[in-house]
Design a protein around this motif. Sequence first.
Motif, PDB file in Angstrom:
ATOM      1  N   ALA A 270       9.304 -13.689   5.244  1.00 22.78           N
ATOM      2  CA  ALA A 270       8.088 -12.477   5.663  1.00 22.78           C
ATOM      3  C   ALA A 270       8.548 -11.081   4.519  1.00 22.78           C
ATOM      4  N   GLY A 271       7.694 -10.930   3.900  1.00 18.41           N
ATOM      5  CA  GLY A 271       7.110  -9.399   3.149  1.00 18.41           C
ATOM      6  C   GLY A 271       7.093 -10.593   1.445  1.00 18.41           C
ATOM      7  N   SER A 272       6.482 -11.804   1.947  1.00 12.68           N
ATOM      8  CA  SER A 272       6.260 -12.731   0.529  1.00 12.68           C
ATOM      9  C   SER A 272       4.382 -12.560   0.192  1.00 12.68           C
ATOM     10  N   SER A 273       3.774 -11.069   1.172  1.00  9.13           N
ATOM     11  CA  SER A 273       2.468 -10.842   0.803  1.00  9.13           C
ATOM     12  C   SER A 273       1.821 -10.002   0.728  1.00  9.13           C
ATOM     13  N   PHE A 274       0.518 -10.380  -0.401  1.00 11.62           N
ATOM     14  CA  PHE A 274       0.593  -9.064  -1.451  1.00 11.62           C
ATOM     15  C   PHE A 274      -1.100  -8.698  -0.938  1.00 11.62           C
ATOM     16  N   TYR A 275      -1.560  -7.770  -1.167  1.00 13.90           N
ATOM     17  CA  TYR A 275      -3.013  -8.491  -1.485  1.00 13.90           C
ATOM     18  C   TYR A 275      -4.712  -7.394  -2.020  1.00 13.90           C
ATOM     19  N   GLY A 276      -5.513  -7.692  -2.672  1.00 12.63           N
ATOM     20  CA  GLY A 276      -6.181  -6.940  -4.006  1.00 12.63           C
ATOM     21  C   GLY A 276      -7.354  -6.706  -3.592  1.00 12.63           C
ATOM     22  N   PHE A 277      -8.000  -6.560  -4.725  1.00 10.79           N
ATOM     23  CA  PHE A 277      -9.741  -6.237  -4.864  1.00 10.79           C
ATOM     24  C   PHE A 277      -9.620  -6.142  -6.217  1.00 10.79           C
ATOM     25  N   PRO A 278     -11.992  -6.197  -6.158  1.00 21.03           N
ATOM     26  CA  PRO A 278     -12.174  -6.040  -7.560  1.00 21.03           C
ATOM     27  C   PRO A 278     -12.085  -4.976  -7.400  1.00 21.03           C
ATOM     28  N   ALA A 279     -13.104  -4.624  -8.752  1.00 24.83           N
ATOM     29  CA  ALA A 279     -13.198  -3.241  -9.286  1.00 24.83           C
ATOM     30  C   ALA A 279     -14.325  -2.916  -8.186  1.00 24.83           C
ATOM     31  N   ALA A 280     -13.866  -1.405  -8.329  1.00 24.55           N
ATOM     32  CA  ALA A 280     -13.976  -0.721  -7.114  1.00 24.55           C
ATOM     33  C   ALA A 280     -16.004   0.286  -8.027  1.00 24.55           C
ATOM     34  N   GLY A 281     -16.265  -0.137  -9.644  1.00 24.90           N
ATOM     35  CA  GLY A 281     -17.505   0.376  -9.538  1.00 24.90           C
ATOM     36  C   GLY A 281     -16.896   0.022 -11.600  1.00 24.90           C
ATOM     37  N   PRO A 282     -18.570   0.556 -12.595  1.00 21.77           N
ATOM     38  CA  PRO A 282     -18.073   0.393 -13.895  1.00 21.77           C
ATOM     39  C   PRO A 282     -16.995   1.532 -14.265  1.00 21.77           C
ATOM     40  N   GLY A 283     -16.340   1.406 -15.267  1.00 25.00           N
ATOM     41  CA  GLY A 283     -15.388   1.976 -15.705  1.00 25.00           C
ATOM     42  C   GLY A 283     -13.942   1.772 -14.890  1.00 25.00           C
ATOM     43  N   THR A 284     -13.920   1.458 -13.939  1.00 25.72           N
ATOM     44  CA  THR A 284     -12.426   1.394 -12.787  1.00 25.72           C
ATOM     45  C   THR A 284     -12.182  -0.050 -13.569  1.00 25.72           C
ATOM     46  N   PRO A 285     -10.673   0.290 -13.420  1.00 24.55           N
ATOM     47  CA  PRO A 285      -9.784  -1.285 -14.532  1.00 24.55           C
ATOM     48  C   PRO A 285     -10.082  -2.368 -13.311  1.00 24.55           C
ATOM     49  N   ALA A 286     -10.599  -2.985 -13.376  1.00 20.42           N
ATOM     50  CA  ALA A 286     -10.777  -4.429 -13.310  1.00 20.42           C
ATOM     51  C   ALA A 286     -10.010  -5.312 -12.163  1.00 20.42           C
ATOM     52  N   LEU A 287      -8.235  -4.654 -12.068  1.00 20.49           N
ATOM     53  CA  LEU A 287      -7.913  -5.941 -10.525  1.00 20.49           C
ATOM     54  C   LEU A 287      -7.098  -5.041  -9.784  1.00 20.49           C
ATOM     55  N   LYS A 288      -6.830  -4.500  -8.669  1.00 16.42           N
ATOM     56  CA  LYS A 288      -6.339  -3.670  -7.625  1.00 16.42           C
ATOM     57  C   LYS A 288      -5.728  -4.157  -6.953  1.00 16.42           C
ATOM     58  N   VAL A 289      -3.604  -4.240  -6.873  1.00 16.23           N
ATOM     59  CA  VAL A 289      -3.008  -5.502  -6.270  1.00 16.23           C
ATOM     60  C   VAL A 289      -2.236  -4.182  -5.458  1.00 16.23           C
ATOM     61  N   ALA A 290      -1.492  -4.886  -4.400  1.00 19.75           N
ATOM     62  CA  ALA A 290      -0.726  -3.764  -3.937  1.00 19.75           C
ATOM     63  C   ALA A 290       0.522  -5.090  -3.179  1.00 19.75           C
ATOM     64  N   THR A 291       1.183  -4.402  -2.315  1.00 20.73           N
ATOM     65  CA  THR A 291       1.931  -5.171  -1.743  1.00 20.73           C
ATOM     66  C   THR A 291       2.629  -4.112  -0.458  1.00 20.73           C
ATOM     67  N   ALA A 292       3.086  -4.416   0.984  1.00 18.93           N
ATOM     68  CA  ALA A 292       3.983  -3.581   2.067  1.00 18.93           C
ATOM     69  C   ALA A 292       5.343  -3.433   1.584  1.00 18.93           C
ATOM     70  N   GLN A 293       6.006  -3.076   1.982  1.00 15.88           N
ATOM     71  CA  GLN A 293       7.632  -2.462   2.066  1.00 15.88           C
ATOM     72  C   GLN A 293       7.647  -2.006   3.648  1.00 15.88           C
ATOM     73  N   TYR A 294       8.653  -2.561   4.058  1.00  8.70           N
ATOM     74  CA  TYR A 294       9.167  -1.451   5.317  1.00  8.70           C
ATOM     75  C   TYR A 294      10.762  -1.690   5.423  1.00  8.70           C
ATOM     76  N   GLN A 295      11.610  -1.388   4.406  1.00  3.60           N
ATOM     77  CA  GLN A 295      12.583  -1.691   4.532  1.00  3.60           C
ATOM     78  C   GLN A 295      12.958  -0.289   4.293  1.00  3.60           C
ATOM     79  N   THR A 296      12.813   0.722   3.684  1.00  6.80           N
ATOM     80  CA  THR A 296      13.101   2.168   3.365  1.00  6.80           C
ATOM     81  C   THR A 296      12.238   2.988   3.386  1.00  6.80           C
ATOM     82  N   SER A 297      12.036   3.874   4.704  1.00 13.53           N
ATOM     83  CA  SER A 297      11.506   4.362   5.136  1.00 13.53           C
ATOM     84  C   SER A 297      11.954   6.075   3.997  1.00 13.53           C
ATOM     85  N   THR A 298      10.498   6.501   4.960  1.00 13.32           N
ATOM     86  CA  THR A 298      10.712   8.306   3.881  1.00 13.32           C
ATOM     87  C   THR A 298       9.889   8.991   4.802  1.00 13.32           C
ATOM     88  N   THR A 299      10.023  10.097   4.123  1.00 16.10           N
ATOM     89  CA  THR A 299       8.476  11.191   4.842  1.00 16.10           C
ATOM     90  C   THR A 299       7.962  11.623   3.518  1.00 16.10           C
TER      91      THR A 299
END
Length: 401
Positions: A270-299
């Motif tokens: 559990a937790g070994s997953s990530f996700y991503g996107f192509p560029a949103a359009g011309p002039g934007t960075p080519a690769l967007k990536v992110a993951t999720a964590q559920y260990q440390t909460s905040t407000t």
Amino acid sequence: MTQQKIPHFDAIVIGLGAMGAATLYQLAKRGARVLGLDQFSPPHTLGSSHGQTRITRLAVGEGDAYVPLVQRAHEIWAELEAATGQSIYTRTHGLVLGPRDAPAVRADKSGDFVRNTIDIAQRNNIVHEVLDTADLRRRYPQFKLRGDEFAYWERDAGFVRPEVAIGAQLQQAQVLGATAHLQETVTDLVQDGDSVLVSTSRGTYRAEQVVLTAGPWLQQLLRDSIDKPALAQSFNVYRQVMYWFDVGAATPSFAPENFPVFIWTLGDEAGSSFYGFPAAGPGTPALKVATAQYQTSTTPATIDRVVSPDEIDAALARLVSPHFNVSQARCTEAHACLYTVTPDHGFVIDRLAGWQGVHLASPCSGHGFKHSAAIGEVLARRVLGLPDAIDLSAFAEHRLA
């Protein structure tokens, strides 16, 4: 001295992010006299609905109950695009990848995510294919594969532009007669006969129906203004980080016509997953990536909104370099956002127990945006006393008791 008359609406929507903007629009579309309240000026970067792109996919591996919502949302995005001339949804195709010989387990407790997604696509007649490693290498050489992968491929997956979607719905809602008060904070709710009094930093308003779509601020609202501390404790807020990378010469291969949105689970931990996107359009960075964590909460008040250099270095080393065939990658942007999460990582869309005329549509546990347009329509129908067009029983509040 005459007492000032309290402004009276058919409905008040509290929070105008993804769910609230959609609800305001759908109520205005149906002729309701509706007020929307937000403590900020959406779309903004302080909650859960920013970052240029959000994945949308029809086969929702979290469960069959979500499929009618995202299918209807796609129809509404098309209606909004026609009404505004803005690009909201981009079809890129989509992949859900995982290990062929082990379950693809994510931190959201959704079981074997790849196989669940395939099963849901089959049951709901969603256009898809199942690809092996050779297929993946041929179609998407951008991925650096180990050789033990397989994937669900969906034709109609892609991304939604959250800021554009929210802005379009708020604009259309006001064209249709809705009132939106921004930079106005809700301070209290009081049941008053058959209606609810909503007090804010600027005044008091009355409505027969109130919709709570406050996202990560819902905890405080439930605890301080509605006297629902037990329900508030069922919602946890987590800081997540999104990263954008310039990949140099490889940039054209990460254009939307060449690269899919993806969710990649690397193993059975559990937790070994990530996700991503192509560029949103011309002039934007080519690769967007992110993951999720559920260990440390905040407000929302205490979140660290600054992404540190160490976090950026870790994302490059853990998410980019091992998994993409690029000769260089440089982080150009990184932003924090907030997930508001239930114990079972499901939605809550329900009438609030003990409060006449109050509806709840949050939290969405990190996978809500693709459904938001349809959730707004569902809520509008409920507010106006119309029967549910989509079965919402899976999202009932009482399951959290």
